[in-house]
Write a protein that holds these residues in place. Sequence first.
Motif, PDB file in Angstrom:
ATOM      1  N   ILE A  12       0.865  -1.177   0.000  1.00 29.82           N
ATOM      2  CA  ILE A  12       0.000   0.000   0.000  1.00 29.82           C
ATOM      3  C   ILE A  12       0.898   1.223   0.000  1.00 29.82           C
ATOM      4  O   ILE A  12       1.742   1.382   0.888  1.00 29.82           O
ATOM      5  N   VAL A  13       0.734   2.069  -1.001  1.00 26.06           N
ATOM      6  CA  VAL A  13       1.503   3.308  -1.098  1.00 26.06           C
ATOM      7  C   VAL A  13       0.575   4.437  -0.673  1.00 26.06           C
ATOM      8  O   VAL A  13      -0.473   4.653  -1.284  1.00 26.06           O
ATOM      9  N   VAL A  14       0.955   5.135   0.399  1.00 25.44           N
ATOM     10  CA  VAL A  14       0.175   6.260   0.901  1.00 25.44           C
ATOM     11  C   VAL A  14       0.936   7.539   0.571  1.00 25.44           C
ATOM     12  O   VAL A  14       2.085   7.703   0.965  1.00 25.44           O
ATOM     13  N   LEU A  15       0.285   8.417  -0.171  1.00 24.88           N
ATOM     14  CA  LEU A  15       0.904   9.675  -0.589  1.00 24.88           C
ATOM     15  C   LEU A  15       0.425  10.803   0.314  1.00 24.88           C
ATOM     16  O   LEU A  15      -0.776  10.920   0.576  1.00 24.88           O
ATOM     17  N   THR A  16       1.360  11.621   0.784  1.00 20.12           N
ATOM     18  CA  THR A  16       0.972  12.738   1.632  1.00 20.12           C
ATOM     19  C   THR A  16       1.811  13.970   1.306  1.00 20.12           C
ATOM     20  O   THR A  16       2.987  13.858   0.957  1.00 20.12           O
ATOM     21  N   ARG A  17       1.171  15.105   1.414  1.00 19.40           N
ATOM     22  CA  ARG A  17       1.868  16.382   1.247  1.00 19.40           C
ATOM     23  C   ARG A  17       1.145  17.423   2.094  1.00 19.40           C
ATOM     24  O   ARG A  17       0.022  17.820   1.786  1.00 19.40           O
ATOM     25  N   ASN A  18       1.790  17.818   3.189  1.00 18.37           N
ATOM     26  CA  ASN A  18       1.257  18.847   4.095  1.00 18.37           C
ATOM     27  C   ASN A  18      -0.142  18.504   4.611  1.00 18.37           C
ATOM     28  O   ASN A  18      -1.006  19.368   4.712  1.00 18.37           O
ATOM     29  N   ASN A  19      -0.365  17.245   4.913  1.00 18.40           N
ATOM     30  CA  ASN A  19      -1.669  16.787   5.381  1.00 18.40           C
ATOM     31  C   ASN A  19      -1.480  15.797   6.528  1.00 18.40           C
ATOM     32  O   ASN A  19      -2.024  14.705   6.520  1.00 18.40           O
ATOM     33  N   HIS A  20      -0.703  16.188   7.519  1.00 14.54           N
ATOM     34  CA  HIS A  20      -0.303  15.269   8.581  1.00 14.54           C
ATOM     35  C   HIS A  20      -1.481  14.757   9.412  1.00 14.54           C
ATOM     36  O   HIS A  20      -1.510  13.580   9.771  1.00 14.54           O
ATOM     37  N   SER A  21      -2.444  15.620   9.724  1.00 14.54           N
ATOM     38  CA  SER A  21      -3.550  15.184  10.584  1.00 14.54           C
ATOM     39  C   SER A  21      -4.393  14.108   9.900  1.00 14.54           C
ATOM     40  O   SER A  21      -4.814  13.152  10.546  1.00 14.54           O
ATOM     41  N   GLU A  22      -4.644  14.256   8.617  1.00 12.52           N
ATOM     42  CA  GLU A  22      -5.443  13.241   7.920  1.00 12.52           C
ATOM     43  C   GLU A  22      -4.625  11.991   7.620  1.00 12.52           C
ATOM     44  O   GLU A  22      -5.180  10.903   7.481  1.00 12.52           O
ATOM     45  N   LEU A  23      -3.311  12.117   7.537  1.00  7.92           N
ATOM     46  CA  LEU A  23      -2.457  10.938   7.378  1.00  7.92           C
ATOM     47  C   LEU A  23      -2.629  10.004   8.572  1.00  7.92           C
ATOM     48  O   LEU A  23      -2.678   8.786   8.404  1.00  7.92           O
ATOM     49  N   VAL A  24      -2.758  10.561   9.749  1.00  9.19           N
ATOM     50  CA  VAL A  24      -2.958   9.757  10.954  1.00  9.19           C
ATOM     51  C   VAL A  24      -4.223   8.900  10.807  1.00  9.19           C
ATOM     52  O   VAL A  24      -4.224   7.707  11.139  1.00  9.19           O
ATOM     53  N   ASP A  25      -5.309   9.484  10.299  1.00 15.39           N
ATOM     54  CA  ASP A  25      -6.563   8.733  10.091  1.00 15.39           C
ATOM     55  C   ASP A  25      -6.381   7.630   9.051  1.00 15.39           C
ATOM     56  O   ASP A  25      -6.891   6.519   9.212  1.00 15.39           O
ATOM     57  N   THR A  26      -5.674   7.943   7.982  1.00 18.52           N
ATOM     58  CA  THR A  26      -5.438   6.947   6.932  1.00 18.52           C
ATOM     59  C   THR A  26      -4.663   5.760   7.484  1.00 18.52           C
ATOM     60  O   THR A  26      -5.039   4.603   7.267  1.00 18.52           O
ATOM     61  N   LEU A  27      -3.577   6.030   8.206  1.00 16.38           N
ATOM     62  CA  LEU A  27      -2.767   4.948   8.754  1.00 16.38           C
ATOM     63  C   LEU A  27      -3.536   4.153   9.806  1.00 16.38           C
ATOM     64  O   LEU A  27      -3.397   2.924   9.882  1.00 16.38           O
ATOM     65  N   ALA A  28      -4.382   4.824  10.581  1.00 16.50           N
ATOM     66  CA  ALA A  28      -5.208   4.119  11.567  1.00 16.50           C
ATOM     67  C   ALA A  28      -6.160   3.156  10.867  1.00 16.50           C
ATOM     68  O   ALA A  28      -6.375   2.025  11.338  1.00 16.50           O
ATOM     69  N   SER A  29      -6.721   3.567   9.728  1.00 11.05           N
ATOM     70  CA  SER A  29      -7.651   2.678   9.019  1.00 11.05           C
ATOM     71  C   SER A  29      -6.919   1.471   8.435  1.00 11.05           C
ATOM     72  O   SER A  29      -7.481   0.387   8.338  1.00 11.05           O
ATOM     73  N   ILE A  30      -5.655   1.641   8.069  1.00  7.59           N
ATOM     74  CA  ILE A  30      -4.863   0.512   7.569  1.00  7.59           C
ATOM     75  C   ILE A  30      -4.531  -0.436   8.713  1.00  7.59           C
ATOM     76  O   ILE A  30      -4.585  -1.660   8.556  1.00  7.59           O
ATOM     77  N   ARG A  31      -4.216   0.112   9.875  1.00 11.37           N
ATOM     78  CA  ARG A  31      -3.858  -0.721  11.040  1.00 11.37           C
ATOM     79  C   ARG A  31      -5.018  -1.619  11.483  1.00 11.37           C
ATOM     80  O   ARG A  31      -4.789  -2.636  12.113  1.00 11.37           O
TER      81      ARG A  31
END
Length: 141
Positions: A12-31
């Motif tokens: 799974i490739v997760v792309l992020t750019r200046n969106n740290h708070s929503e990255l946390v939600d994305t990674l939580a859903s993967i976990r």
Amino acid sequence: MTSAVSQSGLSIVVLTRNNHSELVDTLASIRTQITEAALQVIVVDGSDTPVSPEVVTPFELVRDHPARGIYPAMNLGLAHCRGDWVQFLNSGDCLLHPNVLQRLLDQAQSHRRATGSQARVVFGQALICPVPPSRCPPWLV
């Protein structure tokens, strides 16, 4: 989830750019995913202010230059993939149900067996939900 990815594994490739708070939600859903497949998660960070490695742990973090754009970032992530299948997510995307990845892999493998196809691309539907998964109505999940 493990970093060693088998032939039937999923990268799974997760792309992020200046969106740290929503990255946390994305990674939580993967976990939360329940799958028999080995998962490899690669976060490609093209932020002006880099993501903290602690946010990404235990997943892989690859830094990219902010000015390069989304398609070079996708290619950079793809170059690190070891799984037989690859899924792209953007920071802010969430997997709404804990067995989404297993269902995706089951469908892809079933299609491959039924048709003898060696297709390497599978498209699916996406549902746009304007709130975090924990706040989605039960009928969505």
